[in-house]
Design a protein around this motif. Structure first.
Motif, PDB file in Angstrom:
ATOM      1  N   VAL A   1      43.466  45.964  38.437  1.00  0.00           N
ATOM      2  CA  VAL A   1      42.753  45.627  39.678  1.00  0.00           C
ATOM      3  C   VAL A   1      43.720  45.040  40.711  1.00  0.00           C
ATOM      4  O   VAL A   1      43.627  45.337  41.898  1.00  0.00           O
ATOM      5  CB  VAL A   1      41.569  44.683  39.381  1.00  0.00           C
ATOM      6  CG1 VAL A   1      40.981  44.091  40.658  1.00  0.00           C
ATOM      7  CG2 VAL A   1      40.482  45.434  38.610  1.00  0.00           C
ATOM      8  N   GLN A   2      44.671  44.225  40.269  1.00  0.00           N
ATOM      9  CA  GLN A   2      45.657  43.673  41.215  1.00  0.00           C
ATOM     10  C   GLN A   2      46.994  44.420  41.158  1.00  0.00           C
ATOM     11  O   GLN A   2      47.690  44.520  42.150  1.00  0.00           O
ATOM     12  CB  GLN A   2      45.884  42.182  40.934  1.00  0.00           C
ATOM     13  CG  GLN A   2      44.628  41.357  41.141  1.00  0.00           C
ATOM     14  CD  GLN A   2      44.886  39.903  41.517  1.00  0.00           C
ATOM     15  OE1 GLN A   2      45.992  39.500  41.838  1.00  0.00           O
ATOM     16  NE2 GLN A   2      43.835  39.104  41.483  1.00  0.00           N
TER      17      GLN A   2
ATOM     18  N   ASN B   1      35.555  46.727  34.840  1.00  0.00           N
ATOM     19  CA  ASN B   1      35.844  46.115  33.537  1.00  0.00           C
ATOM     20  C   ASN B   1      34.639  46.182  32.602  1.00  0.00           C
ATOM     21  O   ASN B   1      34.792  46.394  31.399  1.00  0.00           O
ATOM     22  CB  ASN B   1      36.329  44.674  33.724  1.00  0.00           C
ATOM     23  CG  ASN B   1      37.772  44.632  34.208  1.00  0.00           C
ATOM     24  OD1 ASN B   1      38.525  45.593  34.001  1.00  0.00           O
ATOM     25  ND2 ASN B   1      38.166  43.552  34.846  1.00  0.00           N
TER      26      ASN B   1
ATOM     27  N   LEU C   1      44.748  36.136  39.204  1.00  0.00           N
ATOM     28  CA  LEU C   1      44.180  34.824  39.497  1.00  0.00           C
ATOM     29  C   LEU C   1      44.823  33.730  38.646  1.00  0.00           C
ATOM     30  O   LEU C   1      44.783  32.555  39.003  1.00  0.00           O
ATOM     31  CB  LEU C   1      42.670  34.847  39.259  1.00  0.00           C
ATOM     32  CG  LEU C   1      41.908  34.283  40.437  1.00  0.00           C
ATOM     33  CD1 LEU C   1      41.469  35.411  41.344  1.00  0.00           C
ATOM     34  CD2 LEU C   1      40.719  33.482  39.989  1.00  0.00           C
TER      35      LEU C   1
ATOM     36  N   ASP D   1      43.946  46.236  32.857  1.00  0.00           N
ATOM     37  CA  ASP D   1      43.230  45.871  34.086  1.00  0.00           C
ATOM     38  C   ASP D   1      44.240  45.887  35.241  1.00  0.00           C
ATOM     39  O   ASP D   1      45.055  44.978  35.399  1.00  0.00           O
ATOM     40  CB  ASP D   1      42.597  44.482  33.931  1.00  0.00           C
ATOM     41  CG  ASP D   1      41.884  44.013  35.202  1.00  0.00           C
ATOM     42  OD1 ASP D   1      42.169  44.560  36.282  1.00  0.00           O
ATOM     43  OD2 ASP D   1      41.069  43.083  35.109  1.00  0.00           O
TER      44      ASP D   1
ATOM     45  N   TYR E   1      41.690  36.859  34.420  1.00  0.00           N
ATOM     46  CA  TYR E   1      40.460  36.913  35.210  1.00  0.00           C
ATOM     47  C   TYR E   1      39.967  38.351  35.190  1.00  0.00           C
ATOM     48  O   TYR E   1      40.731  39.279  35.456  1.00  0.00           O
ATOM     49  CB  TYR E   1      40.695  36.467  36.663  1.00  0.00           C
ATOM     50  CG  TYR E   1      39.409  36.495  37.478  1.00  0.00           C
ATOM     51  CD1 TYR E   1      38.495  35.454  37.406  1.00  0.00           C
ATOM     52  CD2 TYR E   1      39.094  37.592  38.281  1.00  0.00           C
ATOM     53  CE1 TYR E   1      37.292  35.486  38.122  1.00  0.00           C
ATOM     54  CE2 TYR E   1      37.898  37.636  39.002  1.00  0.00           C
ATOM     55  CZ  TYR E   1      37.007  36.577  38.913  1.00  0.00           C
ATOM     56  OH  TYR E   1      35.827  36.608  39.611  1.00  0.00           O
ATOM     57  N   SER E   2      38.675  38.536  34.881  1.00  0.00           N
ATOM     58  CA  SER E   2      38.137  39.890  34.751  1.00  0.00           C
ATOM     59  C   SER E   2      36.948  40.149  35.647  1.00  0.00           C
ATOM     60  O   SER E   2      36.438  41.266  35.660  1.00  0.00           O
ATOM     61  CB  SER E   2      37.728  40.153  33.293  1.00  0.00           C
ATOM     62  OG  SER E   2      38.843  40.071  32.440  1.00  0.00           O
ATOM     63  N   GLY E   3      36.438  39.128  36.351  1.00  0.00           N
ATOM     64  CA  GLY E   3      35.299  39.362  37.238  1.00  0.00           C
ATOM     65  C   GLY E   3      34.175  38.388  36.996  1.00  0.00           C
ATOM     66  O   GLY E   3      34.337  37.390  36.291  1.00  0.00           O
TER      67      GLY E   3
ATOM     68  N   SER F   1      33.215  47.778  42.135  1.00  0.00           N
ATOM     69  CA  SER F   1      34.045  46.564  42.127  1.00  0.00           C
ATOM     70  C   SER F   1      34.865  46.500  40.839  1.00  0.00           C
ATOM     71  O   SER F   1      34.598  47.238  39.872  1.00  0.00           O
ATOM     72  CB  SER F   1      33.152  45.323  42.179  1.00  0.00           C
ATOM     73  OG  SER F   1      32.427  45.227  40.970  1.00  0.00           O
ATOM     74  N   GLY F   2      35.799  45.568  40.828  1.00  0.00           N
ATOM     75  CA  GLY F   2      36.609  45.350  39.631  1.00  0.00           C
ATOM     76  C   GLY F   2      35.767  44.863  38.468  1.00  0.00           C
ATOM     77  O   GLY F   2      36.001  45.228  37.308  1.00  0.00           O
ATOM     78  N   THR F   3      34.770  44.039  38.778  1.00  0.00           N
ATOM     79  CA  THR F   3      33.879  43.542  37.725  1.00  0.00           C
ATOM     80  C   THR F   3      33.210  44.718  37.017  1.00  0.00           C
ATOM     81  O   THR F   3      33.216  44.811  35.781  1.00  0.00           O
ATOM     82  CB  THR F   3      32.792  42.632  38.342  1.00  0.00           C
ATOM     83  OG1 THR F   3      33.423  41.510  38.958  1.00  0.00           O
ATOM     84  CG2 THR F   3      31.806  42.156  37.305  1.00  0.00           C
TER      85      THR F   3
ATOM     86  N   GLU G   1      45.653  41.994  32.130  1.00  0.00           N
ATOM     87  CA  GLU G   1      46.314  42.369  33.380  1.00  0.00           C
ATOM     88  C   GLU G   1      47.825  42.391  33.107  1.00  0.00           C
ATOM     89  O   GLU G   1      48.337  41.439  32.503  1.00  0.00           O
ATOM     90  CB  GLU G   1      46.043  41.324  34.458  1.00  0.00           C
ATOM     91  CG  GLU G   1      44.591  41.000  34.689  1.00  0.00           C
ATOM     92  CD  GLU G   1      44.417  39.575  35.230  1.00  0.00           C
ATOM     93  OE1 GLU G   1      44.705  39.359  36.407  1.00  0.00           O
ATOM     94  OE2 GLU G   1      43.974  38.695  34.480  1.00  0.00           O
TER      95      GLU G   1
ATOM     96  N   LYS H   1      40.065  46.825  44.241  1.00  0.00           N
ATOM     97  CA  LYS H   1      40.854  46.252  45.342  1.00  0.00           C
ATOM     98  C   LYS H   1      41.712  47.252  46.130  1.00  0.00           C
ATOM     99  O   LYS H   1      41.231  47.929  47.021  1.00  0.00           O
ATOM    100  CB  LYS H   1      41.734  45.138  44.794  1.00  0.00           C
ATOM    101  CG  LYS H   1      40.943  43.918  44.308  1.00  0.00           C
ATOM    102  CD  LYS H   1      41.867  42.785  43.941  1.00  0.00           C
ATOM    103  CE  LYS H   1      41.150  41.587  43.339  1.00  0.00           C
ATOM    104  NZ  LYS H   1      40.497  40.730  44.297  1.00  0.00           N
TER     105      LYS H   1
HETATM  106  C1  LIG Z   1      42.456  41.345  37.608  1.00  0.00           C
HETATM  107  C2  LIG Z   1      41.067  41.367  38.158  1.00  0.00           C
HETATM  108  N1  LIG Z   1      40.119  42.022  37.497  1.00  0.00           N
HETATM  109  C3  LIG Z   1      38.851  42.091  37.954  1.00  0.00           C
HETATM  110  C4  LIG Z   1      38.500  41.461  39.127  1.00  0.00           C
HETATM  111  C5  LIG Z   1      37.096  41.542  39.634  1.00  0.00           C
HETATM  112  O1  LIG Z   1      37.066  42.345  40.757  1.00  0.00           O
HETATM  113  P1  LIG Z   1      35.858  42.232  41.826  1.00  0.00           P
HETATM  114  O2  LIG Z   1      36.002  40.927  42.517  1.00  0.00           O
HETATM  115  O3  LIG Z   1      36.079  43.445  42.699  1.00  0.00           O
HETATM  116  O4  LIG Z   1      34.600  42.343  41.047  1.00  0.00           O
HETATM  117  C6  LIG Z   1      39.470  40.767  39.862  1.00  0.00           C
HETATM  118  C7  LIG Z   1      39.118  40.089  41.118  1.00  0.00           C
HETATM  119  O5  LIG Z   1      39.855  39.300  41.659  1.00  0.00           O
HETATM  120  C8  LIG Z   1      40.780  40.716  39.353  1.00  0.00           C
HETATM  121  O6  LIG Z   1      41.734  40.059  40.001  1.00  0.00           O
END
Ligand SMILES: Cc1ncc(COP(=O)(O)O)c(C=O)c1O
Length: 438
Positions: free
Chosen positions: A244-245, A114, A214, A242, A137-139, A109-111, A209, A272
């Motif tokens: 993730v998005q 990070n 978020l 980051d 937002y990082s998780g 996962s993104g969490t 990011e 994601k």
């Molecule tokens: C920029 C960013 N980093 C990390 C995460 C965390 O990802 P995850 O929900 O897959 O743990 C998200 C989730 O929305 C995110 O938008």
């Protein structure tokens, strides 16, 4: 089960903190490419893609065929037994990552991505303090919550220590009350002051990011990250982007959002859109940094053969179908449509984003910029009624987020703009007939 039974059981058996959208929850049934159907058979054009995750279309057969074949061949092995799928993915990642980045750590996962990035920067530098951005937002782990810059997503417990937050480049609501470009990008230069006043002066790194997801698709001025990067380097930290998005062509033309800002990060995190719906987390870095990671580690599902073939298939589709270019061109068309709506509806304070990551911030009054969260919820409900799924975000819950698959067409965008026009017309009680109704 009926829709109502599913909703009732969702409430009964799942944590209530796991929030859902819409006044009446939308219960999903199936999906194909840019469309999703609910259990009552209603069809939607999906412009949120399961929170910025469906990059090449729901259940894209060019991905699912490979997933199915891999499931029948080898579904699981764990990191202690190498497999062909994970090395094929990691090799491909090394060819598209910027600069010297060529080593991957795969997780779920993104969490986790990070967490791994912060651990990596800390072990590499031998330091602890991390700079993150307000509104980021990082998780949801303790470290990721600590990195997060929005109270709504970190309310459960105190986050981990060792993180300080700098001011984010939020030009629409500049915390300094300044206007770009006369401001001299003061928010970027202020990062040096944060290091000097809120840390020991020796930082492990910086995480941000390229466009805050978020946070409501907050998009920085072009110089912002370059200035911050130089400050972080001056103080000896690692730069973590980051993605993730913003990764995998979402912002148009480039693989990664940070590449628009002429910054080559030390570490990239992703999740994601890389998996198009399969759970995946990725931390990538330079060999010198990866090699500094001490001790033994396993990740039971990291580099799982099924997720690895899915991610490799996603990257191949983005490359073969030139989806980064499509995200740019169709994204521009989308932006023009949204600006048409802004001309028409006072409720829209700002349109922002890049490529197929477009957001609109809703305000009750354009002068005072008072956030309009109730109206935002209503626009979500009305867009759904008109057959369009969109997301929301922002510290004040007043930003609409849209991130359709990268392979949509201009016709899909026109359909989305018509649905949005209808939704805004209902919420503001105007007629949906203006130039925006294209
Ligand atoms: C920029 C960013 N980093 C990390 C995460 C965390 O990802 P995850 O929900 O897959 O743990 C998200 C989730 O929305 C995110 O938008």
């Amino acid at each position: 089960m009926t829709r109502d039974e599913i909703v009732a059981k969702y409430k009964q058996y799942l944590f209530p903190s796991v929030t859902t959208y819409f006044t009446d929850a939308l219960v999903t049934d199936h999906a194909s490419m840019q469309h999703l159907w609910d259990v009552d058979g209603k069809k939607y054009l999906d412009f949120f893609g399961g929170i910025v995750t469906i990059s090449v279309g729901h259940a894209n057969p060019r991905v699912t065929t490979k997933i199915k074949a891999q499931i029948d061949k080898l579904q699981h092995a764990s990191t202690v037994l190498p497999n062909e799928s994970v090395v094929a993915l990691a090799e491909k990642l090394a060819t598209i990552a910027p600069g010297e980045i060529s080593k991957s750590y795969l997780t779920n996962s993104g969490t986790e991505a990070n967490e791994t990035a912060v651990q990596t920067a800390r072990t590499h530098t031998g330091r602890f303090e991390i700079i993150a951005l307000r509104h980021g937002y990082s998780g949801r782990s303790q470290t990721a919550q600590a990195l997060t810059g929005q109270h709504t997503w970190r309310a459960s417990l105190p986050g981990a220590f060792g993180v300080v937050h700098a001011i984010n480049p939020y030009c629409y609501r500049c915390p300094f009350g300044l206007k770009y470009p006369d401001c001299g990008v003061k928010c970027a230069h202020d990062v040096e002051n944060v290091i000097q006043t809120s840390t020991s002066g020796a930082v492990a790194g910086f995480i941000a990011e390229p466009i805050q997801g978020l946070g409501g698709f907050i998009t920085p001025p072009p110089e912002y990250f370059k200035i911050v990067f130089n400050i972080i380097k001056k103080y000896g930290g690692d730069y973590i982007s980051d993605e993730v998005q913003t990764g995998w062509g979402r912002t148009g033309k480039k693989w990664f959002g940070i590449e628009h800002w002429e910054v080559t990060p030390d570490i990239i995190t992703a999740a994601k859109g890389l998996g198009n719906g399969v759970p995946i987390g990725l931390t990538m870095t330079k060999p010198e940094i990866a090699n500094s990671f001490k001790g033994l580690q396993i990740s039971t599902f990291g580099g799982n053969p099924v997720t690895s073939v899915a991610a490799k298939a996603v990257i191949d589709i983005i490359e073969e179908d030139r989806l980064m270019d499509n995200a740019h061109t169709v994204g521009q068309h989308f932006r023009e449509g949204l600006q048409g709506l802004q001309d028409k509806y006072e409720l829209i304070g700002e349109v922002r984003g890049m490529g197929l990551m477009q957001g609109i911030e809703l305000v009750k009054d354009r002068k005072t910029k008072e956030p309009a969260p109730q109206e935002t919820n209503r626009v979500l409900d009305e867009a759904r009624r008109a057959g369009l799924l969109i997301g929301k975000g922002g510290l004040y819950g007043n930003a609409i987020r849209m991130s359709p698959p990268l392979n949509i067409s201009k016709a899909d965008v026109d359909e989305a703009i018509r649905a949005l026009d209808k939704a805004f017309a209902t919420v503001t009680q105007q007629q949906p007939t203006g130039a925006a109704a294209r």
